[in-house]
Design an enzyme around this catalytic site. Structure first.
Site, PDB file in Angstrom:
ATOM      1  N   ILE A 205     113.327  79.139 -45.895  1.00  0.00           N
ATOM      2  CA  ILE A 205     112.846  80.207 -45.004  1.00  0.00           C
ATOM      3  C   ILE A 205     112.426  81.385 -45.890  1.00  0.00           C
ATOM      4  CG2 ILE A 205     113.553  81.927 -43.254  1.00  0.00           C
ATOM      5  CD1 ILE A 205     113.384  79.142 -42.046  1.00  0.00           C
ATOM      6  N   HIS A 206     111.162  81.754 -45.855  1.00  0.00           N
ATOM      7  CA  HIS A 206     110.762  82.910 -46.669  1.00  0.00           C
ATOM      8  C   HIS A 206     109.649  83.745 -46.055  1.00  0.00           C
ATOM      9  CE1 HIS A 206     107.452  80.238 -47.772  1.00  0.00           C
ATOM     10  NE2 HIS A 206     106.799  81.320 -48.121  1.00  0.00           N
ATOM     11  N   ARG A 207     108.993  83.213 -45.015  1.00  0.00           N
ATOM     12  CA  ARG A 207     107.789  83.882 -44.511  1.00  0.00           C
ATOM     13  C   ARG A 207     108.137  85.262 -43.941  1.00  0.00           C
ATOM     14  NH1 ARG A 207     103.143  81.943 -44.713  1.00  0.00           N
ATOM     15  NH2 ARG A 207     103.947  79.975 -45.476  1.00  0.00           N
TER      16      ARG A 207
END
Ligand code: UD1
Length: 365
Positions: A205-207
């Site tokens: 998860i990075h967006r």
């Protein structure tokens, strides 16, 4: 005289995409190439590890731009790229994907009258709130040569009036995956992480839309906590996400690790019960490795993976994340071939040589 290419890379997915193309360019007569690294990604795990694992050539230019607001980061790249392009006088600039490095590469080249080749052209999420969407729309409209992974992308371009210079070539990440999997030691990787084949989840998860708002990220972590009741979750955390997760609190049976290289990531993806992600590129790799995917986003550019039944889009609601994951694990639909056969680099080099020949714009000149 050979066709002189300059390829701009800066962020992790671009390193994966450009590796097979760099190999192909260096193997073929009549074409030469150098890399420019903008420095958008600079941590060892985000950059150098990829260069060494993918056996990428050392960039001829390293712009060292680093982090900053989008304007500051992109502007710094433009200033540096102008100088490099003017000094090098390439016949074409190659740019990949949808990052700030992608759009800077294209804008600087277009303004200097240098032909631009955009690889991974024509993708759309239809969400202008995503920086990546803005980057790819602008890049496509600046590009002279547009290399699409599939027909849906070419259709998107046609709908925006772009028909010249478009070629459907498949996806370079498929080439990269084929190459990476030859050197992958799956049993060792699973043992290193203390997990058994098919009995763990892999998550990333990075967006920005999932991490900038603390409540949104907390909700996703709650979803992962539910998922972890089925099997443990391995989550290599992007430097953007890591401090935020630790601040909110790591759920039980979720293991936060440093970002991993391509080989390690692909070994884990291939043997996971399912992958939960908001990454773009990873959705395809998960598909090719025949692992079900749950994508924590409202839209995906990789619509074919959803249509094939291997990818589920979910909101950040914890129950939705858990329910989609349970469904994903239980289903095994047919697996049509998507986004090429792993020989995209050859097609791109053929097309570059055919359309640019020695020098100049690809059209009537
Ligand atoms: C970029 C791309 C995204 C892609 C992702 C892959 C844009 C707009 N987005 O997002 O499409 O999926 O790369 O990883 O270009 N940071 C570090 N070390 C690094 C790199 C970044 O600590 O090596 C930190 C920065 O300080 C910054 C944050 O991570 O706070 C975001 O980095 P940035 O390059 O701006 O965008 P990404 O989130 O990586």
């Amino acid at each position: 005289m050979s066709l002189k290419t300059l390829t701009v890379v800066g962020a992790r997915p671009e390193f994966v995409q450009t590796a097979p193309l760099a190999r192909e360019i260096s193997a073929r007569p009549g074409i030469t190439g150098d890399l420019i690294h903008t420095g958008q990604h600079y941590d060892y795990e985000m950059s150098e590890l990829f260069f060494s694992q993918l056996e990428l050539p050392e960039p001829k230019f390293h712009l060292g731009v680093g982090s900053g607001s989008h304007g500051v980061q992109t502007g710094a790249m433009l200033a540096e790229l102008d100088t490099v392009y003017l000094g090098e006088q390439p016949d074409v600039v190659i740019t990949h994907g949808d990052t700030n490095s992608t759009v800077a590469a294209a804008l600087s080249a277009a303004k200097l009258g240098i032909p631009v080749a955009h690889v991974e052209a024509g993708l759309r999420s239809w969400n202008r709130g995503m920086p990546e969407e803005l980057n790819r729309v602008v890049t496509d409209h600046l590009a002279d040569l547009l290399y699409c992974p599939g027909e849906a992308a070419a259709e998107n371009l046609r709908n925006e009036g772009i028909t010249e210079g478009v070629a459907i070539v498949g996806d370079l990440m498929r080439d990269s995956l084929r190459w990476t999997m030859q050197g992958v030691d799956v049993p060792k990787t699973l043992a290193d992480h203390g997990v058994s084949s098919g009995e763990f989840f892999f998550a990333t998860i990075h967006r920005a839309e999932n991490t900038d708002d603390r409540d949104v990220l907390r909700s996703i972590l709650e979803g992962l906590a539910g998922v972890a009741q089925i099997y443990p979750v391995i989550l290599p955390a992007h430097p953007r996400t890591r401090p935020l997760i630790h601040d909110i609190g790591v759920p039980p049976r979720v293991e936060i690790i440093e970002p991993v290289g391509h080989a390690e990531a692909m070994a884990l993806v291939g043997d996971a019960a399912a992958v939960l992600t908001d990454s773009g590129g990873l959705q395809k790799e998960v598909y090719w490795l025949q692992t079900p995917c749950v994508t924590v986003r409202e839209q995906t550019e990789w619509v074919e993976t959803v249509a094939a039944g291997w990818n589920r889009l979910v909101t950040t609601d914890p129950e939705a994340i858990e329910a989609a994951t349970r469904e994903a694990v239980a289903s095994r639909p047919a697996h049509p071939e998507l986004y090429g056969d792993g020989h995209t680099a050859e097609r791109i080099v053929d097309h570059l040589l055919m359309s640019l020949g020695r020098r100049g714009k690809p059209t009537s000149e």
